[in-house]
Design a protein around this motif. Structure first.
Motif, short mmCIF file in Angstrom:
data_model
loop_
_atom_site.label_atom_id
_atom_site.label_comp_id
_atom_site.label_asym_id
_atom_site.label_seq_id
_atom_site.Cartn_x
_atom_site.Cartn_y
_atom_site.Cartn_z
N GLN A 34 0.82 -1.21 0.00
CA GLN A 34 0.00 0.00 0.00
C GLN A 34 0.85 1.26 0.00
OE1 GLN A 34 -2.95 0.27 3.02
NE2 GLN A 34 -4.32 -1.16 2.02
N ASP A 35 1.94 1.24 0.77
CA ASP A 35 2.82 2.41 0.81
C ASP A 35 3.47 2.66 -0.53
OD1 ASP A 35 2.24 2.79 3.50
OD2 ASP A 35 3.94 1.57 4.17
N GLY A 77 0.80 3.88 -2.99
CA GLY A 77 0.44 5.27 -2.66
C GLY A 77 1.49 6.25 -3.11
N ILE A 109 -3.23 5.52 -0.09
CA ILE A 109 -3.84 4.85 -1.24
C ILE A 109 -5.36 4.97 -1.23
CG2 ILE A 109 -3.97 2.54 -0.21
CD1 ILE A 109 -2.87 3.21 -3.78
N TRP A 110 -5.96 5.12 -0.06
CA TRP A 110 -7.42 5.17 0.02
C TRP A 110 -7.98 6.59 -0.10
CZ3 TRP A 110 -8.50 7.72 4.59
CH2 TRP A 110 -7.57 7.62 5.62
#
Length: 105
Positions: free
Chosen positions: A22-23, A26, A96-97
């Motif tokens: 995710q990091d 992102g 990311i969200w």
């Protein structure tokens, strides 16, 4: 022996993707999340964080780490944050969200 090493490499790669995926995603896509008008901010700014889903308590609490939570902006998935520092803007863009970060106004 070679298949054992291959399985080990694949296993380590999967763990890394699980921990840091995710990091990395992102960071790779952060350029399109922060509005151009905010990219050159030199001081604290007021923003609207737009999510592509209905946020839960966790999301509100996480966003409050980047600025002062100031309620909703017309709909439940548009969250106002005040006093967001330039560094916090960059960090918001890497989540990311987060769909978009726009100037409040």
């Amino acid at each position: 022996m070679r298949s054992g090493l291959l399985r080990l490499i694949i296993g380590v790669a999967l763990i890394l993707v699980f921990l840091f995926g995710q990091d990395v995603a992102g960071w790779a896509t952060s350029g399109g999340r922060v509005a151009p008008a905010l990219r050159e901010a030199t001081g604290p700014v007021n923003v609207v964080v737009v999510l592509d889903f209905t946020p839960e308590r966790f999301h509100n609490e996480r966003l409050a780490l980047y600025g002062v939570f100031a309620g909703r902006d017309k709909t439940v998935n548009r969250i106002r944050l005040r006093m967001v520092s330039p560094e916090s803007l960059r960090r918001l863009g890497r989540l990311i969200w987060v769909g978009r970060v726009e100037p409040l106004g």
